[in-house]
Write an enzyme that holds these catalytic residues in place. Structure first.
Site, PDB file in Angstrom:
ATOM      1  CG  LEU A  44      -1.802   1.220   1.474  1.00 36.18           C
ATOM      2  CD1 LEU A  44      -2.999   0.787   1.932  1.00 36.18           C
ATOM      3  CD2 LEU A  44      -0.969   2.191   2.489  1.00 36.18           C
ATOM      4  CG  LEU A  45       1.609   5.232  -2.858  1.00 37.22           C
ATOM      5  CD1 LEU A  45       2.472   5.161  -4.189  1.00 37.22           C
ATOM      6  CD2 LEU A  45       0.478   6.114  -3.180  1.00 37.22           C
ATOM      7  CG  ASP A  47       0.333  10.363   3.816  1.00 40.46           C
ATOM      8  OD1 ASP A  47      -0.710   9.805   3.494  1.00 40.46           O
ATOM      9  OD2 ASP A  47       0.461  10.678   4.751  1.00 40.46           O
ATOM     10  CD  GLN A  63       4.067   7.369   5.599  1.00 44.68           C
ATOM     11  OE1 GLN A  63       3.526   6.881   6.546  1.00 44.68           O
ATOM     12  NE2 GLN A  63       5.343   7.822   5.675  1.00 44.68           N
TER      13      GLN A  63
HETATM   14  C1  FRU Z   1      -2.232  10.825   6.298  1.00 46.96           C
HETATM   15  C2  FRU Z   1      -1.388  10.164   7.471  1.00 46.96           C
HETATM   16  C3  FRU Z   1      -0.417  10.904   8.251  1.00 46.96           C
HETATM   17  C4  FRU Z   1       0.501  10.123   8.677  1.00 46.96           C
HETATM   18  C5  FRU Z   1       0.424   9.054   7.689  1.00 46.96           C
HETATM   19  C6  FRU Z   1       0.578   7.439   8.140  1.00 46.96           C
HETATM   20  O1  FRU Z   1      -2.646   9.989   5.199  1.00 46.96           O
HETATM   21  O2  FRU Z   1      -2.415   9.532   8.481  1.00 46.96           O
HETATM   22  O3  FRU Z   1      -0.931  11.933   8.988  1.00 46.96           O
HETATM   23  O4  FRU Z   1       1.849  10.564   8.948  1.00 46.96           O
HETATM   24  O5  FRU Z   1      -0.616   9.061   6.890  1.00 46.96           O
HETATM   25  O6  FRU Z   1       0.795   6.753   7.042  1.00 46.96           O
END
Ligand code: FRU
Length: 496
Positions: A44-45, A47, A63
């Site tokens: 999963l991708l 942010d 992420q």
């Molecule tokens: C936003 C979020 C951020 C956090 C990240 C974790 O989508 O919830 O606040 O750092 O994703 O993956």
């Protein structure tokens, strides 16, 4: 204290033999794998993180949970490009192996300091399913691309008094003689806020206070995630991803939403005076965007083309989501407009142009491309309801409809076999001043459409999961309409 554990909290270093290869094949074999959008190699991708044009190349981190289509142990994946269209995967930039990031290397931003790229991020700490804390951390990327965690991490330990463990997503910038860090936060009364730290050397940080942001957000707003700040020709812009907003007419219909505010930041006095604010993207799948300065000093933005807590058809294939295309931001007539980055023209290959006048009903303009760009101007000679269908076939179609009497544009994605199940996830709309003509530029890539209306005044980002033969573009109208169009097939240039 014993460490809180769950199977989803394991790093990529703990993958079993062959596990990642199996996951990778599921993406490679997917009908919905984008050709030119950044997407995960597997898993999963979410942010975009640490975006930068650094040392002659673009760097996008994101992420990433490597093991499936759900939110588990977050890593920072890393891709790079010389030109914003040809992307190459680099080794995982951050795997959360340390105690100060025991439950994930969460989102953050980058800043160039002394010829190095400083990557700020949040070390997520979980004590139980409900209880958490956060550390702010630093990793440093050298010009040769090596990323090393800072020896004295965390640079900010824990959260300041008055806030819960939800403090995250550092955005850093330099102003005057100081460095500043904005963080998304939750007050102890469970309302959202942005807090500010400052530093003289980008390494040692002290808490400055909460930013007074007169956005009149309702008390239901329980968290502000991913703050972003920049200025365009002296006009300050703040982008933030609030959680807990109530739907309001055309706005905030997604579970989580993104707003931008124009105004004036006085960071010394901790105020952002808002002159106007609104939702940034009117589509279904857009969250946690981040901006950065491009190679020509222009302001570029990537967003996560996805939404937390929504089930997507690729979940069944154990992967999820992609990034938006890079967009160039500008302020026009008091609005923040988004346009596809000019570099994207490099993707164009075969092109077809035409023009037609339709009295009523619908007609096909083209079909056969899975990944393309469409540029059209529709002149409504009296037409009240008209528009386009993308991903069209006998049974499927993403419907973009302009309604002159209500001065609205809507996007409807209910006509797909592999669809979404909640009502809010099927139709979105926006106000639009519909004059004699409307311009639409759309990027379609297997399972995503990004639709820019009237040069980026309204933008819809949406995922759809069509059958293989749903490649048509149709035009429809109730009364006479003239449409001129060009369709560019877009190359699959990346090796992602
Ligand atoms: C936003 C979020 C951020 C956090 C990240 C974790 O989508 O919830 O606040 O750092 O994703 O993956």
């Amino acid at each position: 204290m014993t460490k809180y554990t769950e199977p989803k909290y394991r790093t990529i270093h703990e993958a079993e033999a062959g596990e990642l290869e199996i996951l990778k094949e599921k993406v490679t074999g997917s009908l919905w794998k984008p050709a030119f959008h950044i997407h995960p190699e597997h898993g999963l991708l979410n942010d975009p993180n640490g975006l930068a044009y650094f040392n002659g190349a673009f760097h996008v981190f994101y992420q990433w949970f490597p093991f499936g289509a759900y939110h588990g142990m977050k890593h920072w994946a890393h891709v790079t490009s010389p030109n914003l269209v040809d992307w190459e995967r680099l080794p995982t930039a951050l795997a959360p192996t340390e105690d100060y990031e025991s439950h994930g290397a969460y989102s953050g931003a980058s800043m160039e300091v002394d010829g190095k790229l400083y990557l700020y991020y949040t070390g997520n700490i979980k004590y139980s399913a409900e209880d958490r804390s956060a550390n702010q951390c630093l990793a440093i990327m050298e010009k040769d691309g090596q990323v090393r965690k800072y020896d004295h991490n965390p640079i900010i330990e824990g959260v300041p008094a008055g806030y819960t463990g939800h403090v995250r997503d550092p955005k850093v910038f330099h102003k005057g003689n100081m460095y500043y860090m904005l963080l998304g936060a939750q007050r102890e009364d469970r309302t959202g806020a942005i807090i500010v730290y400052e530093s003289k050397d980008a390494l040692n940080w002290s808490f400055k206070g909460e930013l007074r942001l007169d956005l009149d957000l309702p008390d239901s707003c329980y968290m502000l995630e991913c703050p972003d700040y920049f200025d365009i020709n002296g006009q300050d812009v703040l982008i933030v991803s609030p959680q807990g907003l109530e739907p309001k007419q055309h706005d905030y219909l997604n579970l989580y939403n993104v707003i931008y505010a124009l105004g004036k930041l006085d960071i010394e006095n901790l105020t952002f005076d808002v002159t106007s604010y609104q939702e940034l993207d009117k589509g279904f799948d857009f969250y946690a965007p981040q901006s950065f300065e491009g190679s020509k000093k222009e302001r570029l933005l990537f967003g996560w083309a996805g939404m937390a807590e929504v089930d997507y058809p690729t979940d069944r294939e154990d992967w999820a989501h992609c990034m938006t295309l890079p967009r160039e931001l500008d302020i026009v007539n008091g609005l923040l407009v988004q346009k596809p980055a000019t570099e994207l023209k490099q993707l164009r290959s075969e092109s077809h142009s035409g023009s037609m006048t339709l009295d009523s009903g619908s007609t096909g303009l083209h079909s056969g491309f899975h990944s393309f760009e469409l540029e059209t101007t529709m002149e409504s000679r009296g037409a009240e309801v008209f528009g386009l269908e993308l991903f069209a076939s006998e049974t499927e179609g993403l419907v973009l409809a302009f309604d002159r009497s209500s001065q609205t544009v809507s996007l409807n994605r209910e006509n797909f076999h592999a669809s979404f199940d909640k009502e809010n996830d099927l139709v979105r709309s926006a106000e639009l001043n519909i004059g004699d003509s409307v311009k639409v530029q759309a990027f379609v890539d297997r399972s995503i459409a990004e639709i820019f209306i009237n040069d980026g005044e309204v933008v819809f980002t949406t995922r759809v999961f069509p059958d293989n033969q749903s490649t048509g573009v149709k035009l429809f109208t109730d009364t006479e309409l003239t449409c001129s169009y060009t369709i560019h097939q877009l190359k699959s240039t990346n090796s992602l």
